[in-house]
Motif scaffolding. Structure first.
Motif, PDB file in Angstrom:
ATOM      1  N   ASN A   1      -4.350  -2.626 -16.028  1.00 36.79           N
ATOM      2  CA  ASN A   1      -2.918  -2.655 -15.722  1.00 36.79           C
ATOM      3  C   ASN A   1      -2.532  -1.614 -14.677  1.00 36.79           C
ATOM      4  O   ASN A   1      -1.377  -1.236 -14.558  1.00 36.79           O
TER       5      ASN A   1
ATOM      6  N   THR B   1      -3.346  -1.816 -23.558  1.00 40.16           N
ATOM      7  CA  THR B   1      -3.711  -2.724 -22.465  1.00 40.16           C
ATOM      8  C   THR B   1      -4.748  -2.086 -21.556  1.00 40.16           C
ATOM      9  O   THR B   1      -5.710  -2.743 -21.134  1.00 40.16           O
ATOM     10  N   ASN B   2      -4.574  -0.805 -21.265  1.00 37.64           N
ATOM     11  CA  ASN B   2      -5.500  -0.135 -20.354  1.00 37.64           C
ATOM     12  C   ASN B   2      -6.911  -0.103 -20.920  1.00 37.64           C
ATOM     13  O   ASN B   2      -7.881  -0.396 -20.204  1.00 37.64           O
TER      14      ASN B   2
ATOM     15  N   GLN C   1      -8.387  -3.786 -21.198  1.00 39.33           N
ATOM     16  CA  GLN C   1      -8.690  -4.469 -19.940  1.00 39.33           C
ATOM     17  C   GLN C   1      -9.569  -3.661 -19.000  1.00 39.33           C
ATOM     18  O   GLN C   1     -10.296  -4.247 -18.199  1.00 39.33           O
TER      19      GLN C   1
END
Length: 507
Positions: A94, A313-314, A317
């Motif tokens: 992200n 999210t980091n 992903q």
């Protein structure tokens, strides 16, 4: 320059003398004339003076400039590795730190990440200057108060030395051992005022750093610190070792490193693979930060970007990976350090949910408190670094045999064979041996914020080729020559606009 100059005294707690109750850690006392009474109260007792120092240590892992990626010292550590070759971003995720990977931050004088280290370290320097200036006039009704004040001032000198060391490496030219080092460094500000100052030379900055370390060492001699987040005489010696290595004062680096690590035993194999999250209980950690539960910042903790297990999210992903070429160097050496990386990316022992992207060579060196809790202890200094400083310095002094003693002492503790008698040290000599020392430093200190500064210190270029770096993530920034102007961050535009004496770095 108002954003930089108008700083605050940050408190770990605000005592009842100010609020009538004990407050949380995020209270501030502004230091401009409109709040002079509050500042006066700050220097009314030894305990209040130490509260300022506690706040500075708290700031080392606090969100800066309301940006979750700018999490104090930890965020700068990530930046220093993201700029280099050994910390690999397998995807853009992200977007956090991707501009750093692409070498875009340091060339944007108006950019947030160019401003961040400058603002962060000068804010700490301002508070250090206030403690140094006002500490001697704080009342000392008891011997204990006098000792507290002496310690607070000693820590302020250590903070100032550490901050100038980081600033001059990031914004100044590299230090060239044996040269005059008249190249531009950063302004030396020893008073908490707003008087415009020109940039001092690199040599002048290092002279001030060493002077401050001498003061810190004198004042902190024999002091028992409350926690490992604070400075003591051993940490000051560790800083002295780092700085002596940077300046090419190799004999001094050896002496300081040996003294600094005394009493800090290298961790065993079990501790090394336990997630780097036990500052207080780990015998090897000399200095670091433990983020207690009520002071955490979920998406701004170091572990929110560098752990493998936090559910964000980091992390899902864009988990962080090791340079595959570096991993391969140690693959067949029965070295526990490679056990902190998974060449398959599966990390089966962590039982990661299917929503976590899997990439080869990802790290599980840093394990957060849980999938819902991103807190990870942040390592600022370990005894292993002291062995590596000694090994490098002795090799450069021509004492290869002595260097190998230091390197092999560390190597045996990282040896996975239960029979340590099977450990065989390196047979390399000369330049090949020094390269092995430096490669050992790379894998030992992976993810701890050293690599960009090491490349700059060693006058080496960046080379990400032939490994697992993604050209999409790096935007094809795979090599950077050691002569490239981008090794020096631009002075932030905010500073230039407010300070007519500042000279910008060339671009």
């Amino acid at each position: 320059m108002k954003n930089i100059k108008k700083q605050y005294i940050k408190w770990a707690v605000v005592l009842s003398v100010f609020t009538g109750m004990v407050s949380c850690e995020s209270d501030y006392l502004e230091t401009d004339p409109t709040t002079a009474a509050s500042e006066e109260a700050a220097y009314s007792s030894a305990a209040n003076l130490m509260a300022i120092v506690n706040g500075m240590h708290r700031d080392m892992y606090s969100r800066q400039n309301d940006s979750q990626g700018q999490n104090g010292q930890g965020g700068i550590m990530i930046m220093m590795d993201a700029l280099a070759d050994d910390l690999v971003f397998p995807s853009t995720g992200n977007g956090w730190y991707v501009s750093t990977v692409r070498w875009q931050d340091q060339v944007n004088e108006s950019g947030s990440n160019d401003f961040y280290p400058y603002q962060f370290y000068y804010a700490l320097i301002r508070n250090a200057n206030l403690v140094i200036a006002n500490g001697p006039s704080v009342p000392t009704p008891t011997a204990a108060d006098a000792a507290t004040i002496k310690t607070a001032i000693g820590e302020a000198y250590a903070f100032r030395a550490f901050c100038y060391y980081m600033l001059v490496q990031i914004y100044g030219k590299r230090y060239v051992p044996g040269a005059n080092n008249t190249q531009l460094g950063v302004p030396i500000r020893l008073v908490a005022n707003e008087i415009p100052l020109a940039r001092n030379t690199v040599e002048e900055v290092y002279t001030q750093i060493n002077k401050d370390l001498n003061e810190a060492a004198t004042r902190l001699a024999g002091v028992t610190r409350a926690t490992k987040s604070h400075f003591n005489d051993k940490v000051v010696l560790g800083l002295r070792a780092r700085i002596a290595l940077t300046q090419g004062n190799y004999a001094a680096a050896v002496t300081a490193a040996q003294s600094a690590r005394a009493g800090f035993d290298l961790m065993d194999k079990t501790a090394y693979t336990a997630g780097f999250n036990n500052l207080a209980g780990n015998s090897e950690w000399m200095w670091g930060a433990t983020i207690i539960a009520d002071q955490g910042d979920t998406f701004s903790n170091f572990g929110a970007y560098m752990s493998r297990n936090f559910n964000s999210t980091n992390i899902r992903q864009a988990p962080k990976a090791i340079n595959s070429k570096l991993y391969q160097m140690f693959l067949n050496k029965k070295d526990v350090r490679i056990d902190n990386f998974d060449p398959t990316g599966a990390h089966t022992a962590l039982a990661l949910p299917s929503t976590y992207s899997k990439f080869p060579y990802t790290s599980q060196k840093f394990i957060a408190a849980s999938q819902a809790d991103s807190r990870v202890d942040v390592p600022y200094m370990r005894a292993a670094e002291m062995y590596l400083i000694e090994a490098e310095a002795l090799a450069k002094l021509g004492d290869e045999a002595g260097s190998k003693v230091a390197l092999n002492t560390l190597g045996k503790r990282r040896f996975t064979d239960p029979d340590v008698n099977n450990y065989v040290g390196t047979s390399a000599t000369g330049a090949a041996y020094l390269t092995e020392v430096l490669n050992t430093r790379r894998i030992e200190l992976w993810g701890e914020g050293f690599r960009f500064l090491d490349l700059k210190r060693l006058n080496q270029g960046l080379d990400r080729t032939g490994a697992n770096h993604s050209s999409v993530v790096t935007n094809n920034v795979m090599t950077v020559a050691n002569t490239d102007l981008r090794w020096e961050f631009l002075i932030p535009r905010t500073e230039i606009n407010a300070n007519p004496l500042i000279v910008q770095n060339p671009l």
